[in-house]
Design an enzyme around this catalytic site. Structure first.
Site, short mmCIF file in Angstrom:
data_model
loop_
_atom_site.label_atom_id
_atom_site.label_comp_id
_atom_site.label_asym_id
_atom_site.label_seq_id
_atom_site.Cartn_x
_atom_site.Cartn_y
_atom_site.Cartn_z
N ARG A 75 -4.09 -7.23 -12.39
CA ARG A 75 -5.50 -7.02 -12.12
C ARG A 75 -5.64 -6.54 -10.68
NH1 ARG A 75 -6.00 -6.84 -16.74
NH2 ARG A 75 -7.48 -7.90 -18.13
N HIS A 94 -5.08 2.52 -15.38
CA HIS A 94 -5.06 1.27 -16.14
C HIS A 94 -4.59 1.52 -17.59
CE1 HIS A 94 -7.02 -2.98 -16.28
NE2 HIS A 94 -5.93 -2.92 -17.03
N GLU A 123 -12.71 -0.17 -10.73
CA GLU A 123 -12.22 0.83 -11.68
C GLU A 123 -13.38 1.50 -12.40
OE1 GLU A 123 -9.36 -1.07 -14.22
OE2 GLU A 123 -8.00 -1.49 -12.57
#
Length: 322
Positions: free
Chosen positions: A234, A282, A263
């Protein structure tokens, strides 16, 4: 009478068809906030991912009994609040382990061997002669890998490192991982020792109050100048401003990042202009096979939880206690 389910993320056709066999499914775009909140008020369960579900969004959702996230992480939920409301939270911890570990190792290799930078070098027509030392990378095989958090994914990374690349594996974890120690020769150490000895520091922890900014300026300074930081857990486990400063100053050699504090990462982030940073959007579990398996697992979790038969993949198991 069928239960009502809100699907707030697109699902594969076959998974959606399977859900419709078991429940009434209402598809909602979570970006339409008011419509999404209204749909939750009429639902028995919901399935989706990548959307923060706040306590305020659940006010009046008295029928809601299950939230099923298509992810292993659950930092988009206030777990204590869900438990207080009697809402089961289910996740998908097993099906993404191997594909995410592949992504972690891709970051290790790409960062060490400057794969992205040199691929762009070739595509730009700059390869005019044999490369020199200014374009050399560093070895991966035989180096020391420090894994912060040796759970499922961390263990899969350790297997790749020890058996595939003859790497020495150090790790930190709340409890010993006897399998990794016996099978891969992993050694459990304190974070300070891991940072000081590792050539690659790999974060595999969930985002909690304890892990928020786990890696900051002091930790980066404690790493080798030749070390590379890998984060596919994370983004907020790393103090991004401190990381930018450390990379600019040469405090550490480089970074491989699949996650960021915010993000999508801002297009003007200094991280994106650094040759010693490999940045991915991601994609940890983003393969056709794995994302399909995650969606199917989440759907099965949801249906089983609604009929009271779910025995695994429960984040807040205490909600089931009398």
């Amino acid at each position: 009478m069928k239960k009502r389910i809100v699907a707030y993320k697109p699902l594969p056709d076959d998974v959606m068809a399977w859900l419709r066999e078991h429940a009434e499914v209402v598809e909602v775009d979570a970006a339409r906030h008011d419509a999404f909140v209204a749909a939750l008020k009429e639902a028995d369960g919901a399935i989706g991912a990548s959307v923060k579900i706040t306590p305020a969004m659940l006010e009046g959702a008295t029928k809601l009994k299950v939230l099923s996230t298509i992810s292993v992480g659950f930092d988009n939920f206030d777990v204590a609040d869900l438990t207080r409301r009697g809402i089961v939270l289910a996740n998908t911890p097993d099906v993404l382990t191997e594909s995410t570990a592949d992504t972690v190792f891709a970051l290790i290799l790409a960062s060490a061997r400057r794969v992205v930078e040199l691929a762009d070098f070739v595509k730009a027509g700059q390869w005019q002669r044999s490369i020199g030392a200014e374009h050399y990378g560093v070895d991966v095989q035989g180096k020391t890998l420090g894994i912060v958090g040796l759970g499922r994914i961390g263990g899969a990374v350790a297997r790749r490192a020890a058996l595939g690349f003859n790497m020495r594996v150090l790790y930190t974890n709340r409890s010993p991982n006897e399998h990794a120690e016996k099978t891969f020769g992993a050694r459990r150490v304190q974070l300070a020792e891991l940072l000081a000895q590792s050539d690659f520091v790999c974060l595999q922890v969930p985002l909690t109050k304890e892990t928020h900014h786990l890696i900051g300026a002091a930790e980066l300074k404690a790493m080798k100048k030749s070390a590379i930081l890998i984060n596919a857990s994370r983004g907020q486990t790393v103090d991004e401003a401190a990381l930018i400063d450390a990379l600019k100053a040469g405090t550490i050699h480089g970074a491989g990042l699949d996650v960021f504090e915010r993000e999508p990462v801002a297009a003007d982030s200094p991280l994106l202009s650094m040759n010693n940073v490999v940045a991915l959007p991601h994609i940890g579990s983003a393969t056709h096979e794995t994302r399909h398996a995650m969606a199917r697992c989440a759907a099965e979790n949801l249906v089983a939880a609604l009929d009271g038969s779910l025995a695994s993949n429960i984040v807040n198991r205490e909600v089931l206690k009398p």
